[in-house]
Design a protein around this motif. Structure first.
Motif, PDB file in Angstrom:
ATOM      1  N   THR A   1       0.794  -1.240   0.000  1.00 23.19           N
ATOM      2  CA  THR A   1       0.000   0.000   0.000  1.00 23.19           C
ATOM      3  C   THR A   1       0.822   1.284   0.000  1.00 23.19           C
TER       4      THR A   1
ATOM      5  N   ARG B   1      -2.349   8.281  -5.691  1.00 24.57           N
ATOM      6  CA  ARG B   1      -3.755   7.861  -5.573  1.00 24.57           C
ATOM      7  C   ARG B   1      -4.668   8.730  -6.429  1.00 24.57           C
TER       8      ARG B   1
ATOM      9  N   ASP C   1      -6.764  -0.702  -1.075  1.00 21.46           N
ATOM     10  CA  ASP C   1      -6.121  -0.865   0.233  1.00 21.46           C
ATOM     11  C   ASP C   1      -6.946  -1.708   1.190  1.00 21.46           C
TER      12      ASP C   1
END
Length: 164
Positions: A31, A48, A60
Motif C-alpha cells: 500500500t 492515488r 487498500d
C-alpha cells in the motif's frame, strides 16, 4: 507449568507475533512502498489521485482484509495449541506453515493493486519495492523448516502398535 507446555505457549506467542509482523510488513509494501517505487517523485496522495483520474483503485481495504486473515488464523492456531496442550514441535510446524503460506497470500493480496499501478503508470505489476524479497525468503525458509522439522518429529516419534 511444565517446560513442554511453556515451550508451546512461547512458540504460540512468538509464532502469532511473527505472522502479524509479516502481514503488517506486507501491507506496508503493497500500500505504501510499491506505489512510491512505481511513481518516483510523486507523493502517495498524488499517486492515488492519478490512479483515481484514470479509474483505477489501489484497493487498500482488500489488501488489509486479506492479510488480516493470516493474523486471525495465527491467533486461532495459538489458542488451539495452548488449550489443547500441543507439543512444542508440532506448534512450531503449524506456525512455520502459516509463515510459508504468507508468500502466496502476499502475491494474491498484491495482484489487484499491482495491476492498478501498472495500468496507471505503465510499470510492471506486482510488488516491486526491495523490502518484499525478505518476505518471500521468510516464506521459503519457513517451508523448508516445516519439512525438516516435520520429518524430525516423525522420525523421533514412537511407532504406535495397533492390534485388531
Amino acid at each position: 507449568m511444565t517446560s513442554s507446555r511453556r515451550g508451546s505457549v512461547l512458540i504460540s506467542i512468538g509464532g502469532a507475533l511473527a505472522v502479524a509482523a509479516y502481514a503488517v510488513w506486507g501491507a506496508v509494501q503493497i500500500t505504501i512502498l510499491t506505489p512510491l517505487a512505481a511513481a518516483p517523485g510523486l507523493t502517495l496522495r498524488e499517486i492515488r489521485e492519478e490512479m483515481a483520474a484514470v479509474g483505477e483503485s489501489p484497493s487498500d481495504a482488500a489488501v488489509v482484509i486479506f492479510l488480516t486473515l493470516g493474523v486471525v488464523f495465527a491467533a486461532v492456531v495459538a489458542l488451539i495449541v495452548i488449550r489443547a496442550r500441543v507439543q512444542a514441535g508440532v506448534a512450531a510446524v503449524l506456525f512455520l506453515a502459516l509463515l510459508m503460506l504468507g508468500g502466496p497470500a502476499l502475491f494474491v493480496a498484491s495482484f489487484g493493486p499491482g495491476m492498478a499501478l501498472a495500468d496507471t503508470f505503465g510499470v510492471a505489476g506486482g510488488v516491486s519495492a526491495p523490502g518484499v524479497a525478505p518476505l518471500y525468503a521468510v516464506s521459503a525458509l519457513a517451508g523448508v523448516g516445516c519439512i525438516v522439522l516435520g520429518v524430525a518429529l516423525a522420525v523421533r516419534s514412537r511407532p504406535i502398535s495397533v492390534t485388531i
